[in-house]
Design a protein around this motif. Structure first.
Motif, PDB file in Angstrom:
ATOM      1  N   ILE A  61      52.948  10.845   8.012  1.00 10.52           N
ATOM      2  CA  ILE A  61      53.967   9.860   7.645  1.00 10.52           C
ATOM      3  C   ILE A  61      55.200  10.625   7.181  1.00 10.52           C
ATOM      4  O   ILE A  61      55.081  11.620   6.453  1.00 10.52           O
ATOM      5  CB  ILE A  61      53.442   8.870   6.570  1.00 10.52           C
ATOM      6  N   ASN A  63      58.595  10.152   5.107  1.00 12.14           N
ATOM      7  CA  ASN A  63      59.254   9.261   4.141  1.00 12.14           C
ATOM      8  C   ASN A  63      60.690   9.728   3.935  1.00 12.14           C
ATOM      9  O   ASN A  63      60.935  10.925   3.758  1.00 12.14           O
ATOM     10  CB  ASN A  63      58.529   9.293   2.784  1.00 12.14           C
ATOM     11  N   TYR A  65      63.941   9.180   1.487  1.00  9.55           N
ATOM     12  CA  TYR A  65      64.337   8.657   0.175  1.00  9.55           C
ATOM     13  C   TYR A  65      65.842   8.880  -0.005  1.00  9.55           C
ATOM     14  O   TYR A  65      66.322  10.006   0.137  1.00  9.55           O
ATOM     15  CB  TYR A  65      63.633   9.406  -0.955  1.00  9.55           C
ATOM     16  N   HIS A  74      50.396   7.443  -7.741  1.00  9.87           N
ATOM     17  CA  HIS A  74      49.276   6.954  -6.922  1.00  9.87           C
ATOM     18  C   HIS A  74      48.353   8.103  -6.547  1.00  9.87           C
ATOM     19  O   HIS A  74      48.745   9.271  -6.564  1.00  9.87           O
ATOM     20  CB  HIS A  74      49.795   6.280  -5.646  1.00  9.87           C
ATOM     21  N   ASP A  76      46.240   9.040  -3.108  1.00 10.35           N
ATOM     22  CA  ASP A  76      46.259   8.612  -1.702  1.00 10.35           C
ATOM     23  C   ASP A  76      44.973   7.855  -1.364  1.00 10.35           C
ATOM     24  O   ASP A  76      43.910   8.101  -1.937  1.00 10.35           O
ATOM     25  CB  ASP A  76      46.444   9.823  -0.781  1.00 10.35           C
ATOM     26  N   ILE A  86      51.905  18.099   1.979  1.00 10.43           N
ATOM     27  CA  ILE A  86      53.230  17.452   1.997  1.00 10.43           C
ATOM     28  C   ILE A  86      54.283  18.545   2.117  1.00 10.43           C
ATOM     29  O   ILE A  86      54.243  19.530   1.377  1.00 10.43           O
ATOM     30  CB  ILE A  86      53.501  16.652   0.700  1.00 10.43           C
ATOM     31  N   MET A  95      58.061  16.578  -8.747  1.00 10.50           N
ATOM     32  CA  MET A  95      56.883  15.728  -8.560  1.00 10.50           C
ATOM     33  C   MET A  95      56.046  15.863  -9.833  1.00 10.50           C
ATOM     34  O   MET A  95      55.846  16.983 -10.328  1.00 10.50           O
ATOM     35  CB  MET A  95      56.087  16.193  -7.336  1.00 10.50           C
ATOM     36  N   HIS A 141      50.041  11.457  -8.158  1.00 10.12           N
ATOM     37  CA  HIS A 141      51.322  12.144  -7.990  1.00 10.12           C
ATOM     38  C   HIS A 141      52.429  11.097  -7.866  1.00 10.12           C
ATOM     39  O   HIS A 141      52.194   9.989  -7.395  1.00 10.12           O
ATOM     40  CB  HIS A 141      51.300  13.112  -6.793  1.00 10.12           C
ATOM     41  N   ILE A 143      57.080  10.688  -7.745  1.00  9.04           N
ATOM     42  CA  ILE A 143      58.421  11.287  -7.825  1.00  9.04           C
ATOM     43  C   ILE A 143      59.324  10.229  -8.421  1.00  9.04           C
ATOM     44  O   ILE A 143      59.511   9.156  -7.847  1.00  9.04           O
ATOM     45  CB  ILE A 143      58.925  11.736  -6.441  1.00  9.04           C
ATOM     46  N   ARG A 162      66.347  12.759   0.628  1.00  7.83           N
ATOM     47  CA  ARG A 162      65.173  13.635   0.713  1.00  7.83           C
ATOM     48  C   ARG A 162      64.221  13.088   1.769  1.00  7.83           C
ATOM     49  O   ARG A 162      64.065  11.872   1.886  1.00  7.83           O
ATOM     50  CB  ARG A 162      64.475  13.708  -0.648  1.00  7.83           C
ATOM     51  N   SER A 164      60.208  13.670   3.300  1.00  2.93           N
ATOM     52  CA  SER A 164      58.947  14.394   3.144  1.00  2.93           C
ATOM     53  C   SER A 164      58.062  14.066   4.336  1.00  2.93           C
ATOM     54  O   SER A 164      58.160  12.984   4.926  1.00  2.93           O
ATOM     55  CB  SER A 164      58.248  14.006   1.844  1.00  2.93           C
ATOM     56  N   THR A 166      54.091  14.008   5.208  1.00  5.86           N
ATOM     57  CA  THR A 166      52.734  14.086   4.654  1.00  5.86           C
ATOM     58  C   THR A 166      51.747  14.130   5.805  1.00  5.86           C
ATOM     59  O   THR A 166      51.796  13.291   6.712  1.00  5.86           O
ATOM     60  CB  THR A 166      52.459  12.859   3.754  1.00  5.86           C
ATOM     61  N   ARG A 168      47.691  14.235   6.878  1.00 11.98           N
ATOM     62  CA  ARG A 168      46.354  13.915   6.352  1.00 11.98           C
ATOM     63  C   ARG A 168      45.376  13.811   7.504  1.00 11.98           C
ATOM     64  O   ARG A 168      45.766  13.782   8.671  1.00 11.98           O
ATOM     65  CB  ARG A 168      46.397  12.578   5.594  1.00 11.98           C
TER      66      ARG A 168
HETATM   67  O1  LIG Z   1      57.388  12.059  -0.649  1.00 12.28           O
HETATM   68  C1  LIG Z   1      56.491  12.699  -1.154  1.00 12.28           C
HETATM   69  O2  LIG Z   1      56.594  13.889  -1.407  1.00 12.28           O
HETATM   70  C2  LIG Z   1      55.182  12.023  -1.489  1.00 12.28           C
HETATM   71  C3  LIG Z   1      54.642  11.187  -0.389  1.00 12.28           C
HETATM   72  C4  LIG Z   1      53.303  10.630  -0.754  1.00 12.28           C
HETATM   73  O3  LIG Z   1      52.800  10.860  -1.808  1.00 12.28           O
HETATM   74  C5  LIG Z   1      52.575   9.781   0.195  1.00 12.28           C
HETATM   75  O4  LIG Z   1      53.097   9.468   1.277  1.00 12.28           O
HETATM   76  O5  LIG Z   1      51.440   9.404  -0.120  1.00 12.28           O
END
Ligand SMILES: O=C(O)CCC(=O)C(=O)O
Ligand SMILES: [Fe+2]
Length: 174
Positions: A61, A63, A65, A74, A76, A86, A95, A141, A143, A162, A164, A166, A168
């Motif tokens: 994913i 993200n 921001y 949260h 995961d 990440i 974070m 974790h 932010i 920003r 990110s 992720t 998984r």
């Molecule tokens: O943006 C981030 O660094 C965290 C993303 C995250 O924790 C998630 O997608 O579960």
């Protein structure tokens, strides 16, 4: 969001994460007596059973921001296996990690919210976060980029957009 076989750029990213983990893993003797017998264990930021699984990741994913946006605390989802990576890009941020409440919640004295520490981790553009075991299951974790400034060690962080990524692995459903 992407499931299944990752696009080639994400495979390349996954390979780079694999290589980065290997490059900072070291073999240390398990104890002094066994030094000469060359018995040693691998100390690594990602356990080797996770590092060598195939595929390493099959879900990603990205993200995005904007300044002032973050993600709330949260753990995961359990539909993902242990071992999460990440990659943090573009804007520096902090974070925070906080321990999941013990069963019984706030009344449990050792884990009351007053006692529960938040551990801040500074992320540069390009930082890699690896979460496994306790960090993945027993710590949340988040932010927290409220509008305005974010501070790190007395310095103001310049908030910018920003991104990110992720990575998984989905848990197999029997
Ligand atoms: O943006 C981030 O660094 C965290 C993303 C995250 O924790 C998630 O997608 O579960
Ligand atoms: Fe997360």
């Amino acid at each position: 969001m992407r499931f299944g076989e990752l696009p080639s750029w994400a495979m390349a990213l996954s390979d780079s994460i694999h290589d980065a983990v290997l490059s900072c893993s070291i073999h240390v003797p398990t104890d002094l007596e066994s030094c000469n017998g060359r018995r040693n264990e691998l100390v690594s930021p990602f356990p080797s059973d996770l590092l060598w699984r195939q595929p390493l990741f099959d879900q990603l994913i990205a993200n995005l921001y904007h300044p002032g946006e973050g993600i709330c605390a949260h753990v995961d989802l359990m539909r993902f296996e242990d071992g999460i990576a990440i990659v943090s890009l573009e804007s520096s941020c902090v974070m925070h990690f906080s321990q999941v409440e013990a069963e019984g919640g706030e009344s449990s004295s050792s884990s009351s919210s007053a006692n529960r520490k938040k551990i801040p981790v500074y992320l540069n553009p390009g930082s890699l976060i690896l979460m496994s075991g306790e960090a993945r299951y027993e710590w949340k974790h988040e932010i927290n980029r409220n509008p305005g400034v974010q501070m790190w060690e007395g310095h103001e962080l310049q908030q910018a957009t920003r991104t990110s990524i992720t990575l998984r692995k989905l848990r197999c459903v029997e």
